[in-house]
Design an enzyme around this catalytic site. Sequence first.
Site, PDB file in Angstrom:
ATOM      1  N   ASP A 188       0.821  -1.219   0.000  1.00  7.73           N
ATOM      2  CA  ASP A 188       0.000   0.000   0.000  1.00  7.73           C
ATOM      3  C   ASP A 188       0.851   1.264   0.000  1.00  7.73           C
ATOM      4  O   ASP A 188       0.349   2.360   0.229  1.00  7.73           O
ATOM      5  CB  ASP A 188      -0.957   0.006   1.195  1.00  7.73           C
ATOM      6  CG  ASP A 188      -0.223   0.027   2.532  1.00  7.73           C
ATOM      7  OD1 ASP A 188       1.029  -0.032   2.525  1.00  7.73           O
ATOM      8  OD2 ASP A 188      -0.891   0.115   3.578  1.00  7.73           O
TER       9      ASP A 188
ATOM     10  N   LYS B 293      12.364  40.441 -14.212  1.00  8.00           N
ATOM     11  CA  LYS B 293      11.262  39.754 -14.882  1.00  8.00           C
ATOM     12  C   LYS B 293       9.933  40.147 -14.256  1.00  8.00           C
ATOM     13  O   LYS B 293       9.834  40.338 -13.054  1.00  8.00           O
ATOM     14  CB  LYS B 293      11.463  38.239 -14.832  1.00  8.00           C
ATOM     15  CG  LYS B 293      11.416  37.628 -13.437  1.00  8.00           C
ATOM     16  CD  LYS B 293      11.777  36.159 -13.478  1.00  8.00           C
ATOM     17  CE  LYS B 293      11.726  35.567 -12.069  1.00  8.00           C
ATOM     18  NZ  LYS B 293      12.333  34.244 -11.987  1.00  8.00           N
TER      19      LYS B 293
ATOM     20  N   ALA C 183      13.087  25.130 -16.164  1.00  8.66           N
ATOM     21  CA  ALA C 183      14.096  25.815 -16.994  1.00  8.66           C
ATOM     22  C   ALA C 183      13.515  26.845 -17.954  1.00  8.66           C
ATOM     23  O   ALA C 183      14.251  27.411 -18.762  1.00  8.66           O
ATOM     24  CB  ALA C 183      14.950  24.809 -17.770  1.00  8.66           C
TER      25      ALA C 183
ATOM     26  N   GLN D 274       8.244  27.301  -0.273  1.00 11.42           N
ATOM     27  CA  GLN D 274       7.026  27.695   0.442  1.00 11.42           C
ATOM     28  C   GLN D 274       7.414  28.217   1.820  1.00 11.42           C
ATOM     29  O   GLN D 274       7.032  27.674   2.851  1.00 11.42           O
ATOM     30  CB  GLN D 274       6.066  26.507   0.542  1.00 11.42           C
ATOM     31  CG  GLN D 274       5.595  25.978  -0.803  1.00 11.42           C
ATOM     32  CD  GLN D 274       4.541  24.903  -0.662  1.00 11.42           C
ATOM     33  OE1 GLN D 274       3.553  25.063   0.068  1.00 11.42           O
ATOM     34  NE2 GLN D 274       4.732  23.795  -1.354  1.00 11.42           N
TER      35      GLN D 274
ATOM     36  N   ASP E  16      14.011  24.526 -12.158  1.00 10.18           N
ATOM     37  CA  ASP E  16      12.923  23.551 -12.145  1.00 10.18           C
ATOM     38  C   ASP E  16      12.561  23.161 -13.581  1.00 10.18           C
ATOM     39  O   ASP E  16      13.121  22.231 -14.136  1.00 10.18           O
ATOM     40  CB  ASP E  16      11.730  24.125 -11.392  1.00 10.18           C
ATOM     41  CG  ASP E  16      10.679  23.076 -11.058  1.00 10.18           C
ATOM     42  OD1 ASP E  16      10.698  21.996 -11.672  1.00 10.18           O
ATOM     43  OD2 ASP E  16       9.821  23.330 -10.185  1.00 10.18           O
TER      44      ASP E  16
END
Length: 336
Positions: free
Chosen positions: A43, A201, A233, A103, A231
């Site tokens: 499981d 940006k 890119a 986060q 991440d």
Amino acid sequence: MNEPKLISGNANLTLAKSIARRMSVHRGMAVSLVDARVERFNDQEIFVEVYENVRGEDMYVIQPTSNPANDNLMELLIIADALRRSSADRITAVIPYFGYARQDRRAKARTPISAKLVANLIVEAGIDRVLTLDLHAAQIQGFFDIPVDNLYSAPVFALDIEHHFKGQLQDLMVVSPDVGGVARAREIAKRINAPLAIVDKRREKPGEIAEMTVIGNVAGKKCIIVDDICDTAGTLCKAAEVLIENGAVEVHSYITHGVLSGPAVERVTKSVMKSLVITDSIEPSAAVRGAPNIRIVPTAPMFAQAILNIWSGTSVSSLFETDTLVPIYEGMYQRG
């Protein structure tokens, strides 16, 4: 004093074995991973069994919490619980890549601060100390009620740049891909005595870049983009294009953590970047290892020395100095 003992989850066994080998070199004696079983039930519950006596031992659990982040985090916590219940004297979590670090604050209403929750879980699992590399946000160290040693890639990246761009340092320009990463980029710029530029940006929504502007004159320069995480890119490859459009002759990138999810590797190989340099804080996939313009800088020498310093009660911050790393990386880089 007992020798330090290492144990690893499944997240990056290659790095764990490399750290053990490097510690063997530094200590002049055999250091191996503690024999243990980290498996899944049908499981998908995680089960850990330690086959060696660890009572009274100084234990180091090597486990980045990278993709799959939740599985790897649970492995770390359950390994720590097994060690604590086996009467280990001290448990240090060696987390080369600290998942959930992005986060670290509430960006909008009704959202969690997941990095704080993860810190609480690590402490509750019985871990006494954390050793990590380039936390996405330095203030995460304050989320813990235990000591946190945050290593930096800047010293070894500076060595690598000096080695691979020998005789060309005067042509280099270090670039931060956003305003938030300026401190990180400035640290490397200072170490290699290079000027600094910024790509400003404007983001419409996560994963989508609306506009990029270069702050600084990059014309005729070989640009070195510096960041902590790559991440998908998308941002990185777009920044490289904008730098070339603004007159840069070459673009290279130095990124600590190569998350490289989804289309990232394909984007990098097709981009205008001549090279992307990452560390092995996250286990590189076959696609990453096979990419012609991605190169991997090892972190095992640095982590091995940091573990030995923690074990012996000596300074970990000495590893922040580039000159300290030269002998640790054993002839890989030479200065002067």
